[in-house]
Write an enzyme that holds these catalytic residues in place. Sequence first.
Site, PDB file in Angstrom:
ATOM      1  N   HIS A 118       5.451   5.023   4.024  1.00  0.00           N
ATOM      2  CA  HIS A 118       4.531   4.598   2.973  1.00  0.00           C
ATOM      3  C   HIS A 118       5.142   3.563   2.038  1.00  0.00           C
ATOM      4  O   HIS A 118       4.413   2.809   1.394  1.00  0.00           O
ATOM      5  CB  HIS A 118       4.054   5.825   2.192  1.00  0.00           C
ATOM      6  CG  HIS A 118       3.236   6.770   3.016  1.00  0.00           C
ATOM      7  ND1 HIS A 118       1.961   6.477   3.418  1.00  0.00           N
ATOM      8  CD2 HIS A 118       3.529   7.984   3.548  1.00  0.00           C
ATOM      9  CE1 HIS A 118       1.475   7.477   4.140  1.00  0.00           C
ATOM     10  NE2 HIS A 118       2.412   8.400   4.235  1.00  0.00           N
ATOM     11  N   ASP A 130     -10.387  -5.591   4.010  1.00  0.00           N
ATOM     12  CA  ASP A 130      -9.775  -4.314   4.361  1.00  0.00           C
ATOM     13  C   ASP A 130      -8.679  -4.559   5.395  1.00  0.00           C
ATOM     14  O   ASP A 130      -8.920  -5.175   6.437  1.00  0.00           O
ATOM     15  CB  ASP A 130     -10.831  -3.353   4.918  1.00  0.00           C
ATOM     16  CG  ASP A 130     -10.272  -1.966   5.183  1.00  0.00           C
ATOM     17  OD1 ASP A 130     -10.503  -1.068   4.357  1.00  0.00           O
ATOM     18  OD2 ASP A 130      -9.599  -1.786   6.225  1.00  0.00           O
ATOM     19  N   ASP A 149       3.225   0.293   1.023  1.00  0.00           N
ATOM     20  CA  ASP A 149       3.026  -0.224  -0.333  1.00  0.00           C
ATOM     21  C   ASP A 149       3.399  -1.696  -0.418  1.00  0.00           C
ATOM     22  O   ASP A 149       2.738  -2.497  -1.097  1.00  0.00           O
ATOM     23  CB  ASP A 149       3.857   0.580  -1.331  1.00  0.00           C
ATOM     24  CG  ASP A 149       3.310   1.981  -1.560  1.00  0.00           C
ATOM     25  OD1 ASP A 149       2.153   2.232  -1.167  1.00  0.00           O
ATOM     26  OD2 ASP A 149       4.035   2.814  -2.130  1.00  0.00           O
ATOM     27  N   GLU A 205      -6.614   0.500   0.926  1.00  0.00           N
ATOM     28  CA  GLU A 205      -6.270  -0.807   1.503  1.00  0.00           C
ATOM     29  C   GLU A 205      -7.419  -1.803   1.376  1.00  0.00           C
ATOM     30  O   GLU A 205      -7.470  -2.801   2.091  1.00  0.00           O
ATOM     31  CB  GLU A 205      -5.870  -0.653   2.975  1.00  0.00           C
ATOM     32  CG  GLU A 205      -6.977  -0.171   3.902  1.00  0.00           C
ATOM     33  CD  GLU A 205      -7.035   1.348   4.034  1.00  0.00           C
ATOM     34  OE1 GLU A 205      -7.483   1.821   5.084  1.00  0.00           O
ATOM     35  OE2 GLU A 205      -6.631   2.049   3.090  1.00  0.00           O
TER      36      GLU A 205
END
Length: 379
Positions: free
Chosen positions: A264, A251, A268, A294
Amino acid sequence: MYEGKPPSSPARKGWSLDSIFGRAAEAEPQGRALASAAPVQAPLAEAAANDLFSRVGAFLKTHRLDPTPTNYDLGYQYIGGNDPAVVAAVDAAIAQDGFLRHDVAQQIVESTANTVSSELLEKLIDQAHQSMLLAASLVGQSRNDASAYGNALDRGAAALDAGGEPATRALELMLDLTRTMIGKTQDAERRLAEMGSQMASLQDDLAEAQAVAESDPLTGLANRRAFQSRLARAMAQAAQEGTPLSVAFCDIDYFKKINDNFGHDTGDRILKMVADALVEGAGEDAFVGRFGGEEFLVLFDGIMARRAAMRIDEIRDELSGRHLVSKTTGEPLGTVTFSAGIAQLQTGEGEGDMLRRADEALYAAKNGGRNRVLIAGED
């Protein structure tokens, strides 16, 4: 617990992220095609295209979504009404929250991109059905032709045995029948070749549909469904052969802050960077998937937990040494780290139990300061 701690060495690499590219330019080829086909309607088509993309831009602004290619595509599908599933999902999200949140938009993109459309499924099923009908028809016709030819040969042989004028006529008929049968056989071969080409095309379409259904659209990794299917098969084989099997739950640390601070689109790109790092570092005998958001999963077939943890920790260490810089602004983006939990398959354990133990080890790593790897069950 085994613990791979953060490195004390200075950063080793300088990395950059590409700039954002919109989708508005994609309307241009359509405009040119319309212009060549119908010059009078070209201004209307161009105006309609401009209006559509203006509405898409307004949609993104209203819902405070970054102008990324993914969000532009979502807005295009929604405003244009091209995908009923997208329209329904977006409408439901807006009705629930009053606006379209970014995380919900990402979930909609992932879920619809991984869904093979009903139209495609209907097409593939129809193609398979038509191919089977053609094969059955061809086999049935060939069987009937062979039976009729055999009966005719029997009658011709009887006529030959009788001798005289009927024998000469029988030979002529048998030659005609043979020529006819040769023609039918050649026609059957041609139709079989055509059917083979159709089946090959259908096989390609089915493979493409399966790839779409099992792939994460952003990273290209296996999605959750594909990973769990692979994990179930690997667990069954490990239990049968008595071989080790481990899984890593990874994570990205503070990923929400990355999205909030840098947008964002950058988030990405970070996801794709981490995905690539896991694939390159985990080894050819590992299988990497994106679990969602994630979170990533790595399956180590035939590998014990400690060795799997060492591989993941090497990836974590290398990744944490990269200093990211925006290519467009030169602004430093800092470093990206992740935490991970490792679990090894235990005797009689199910898929859910092993993933739960890996998840618990992951959160122990998070609570222990992040940027580390822990093995479930080790102090």
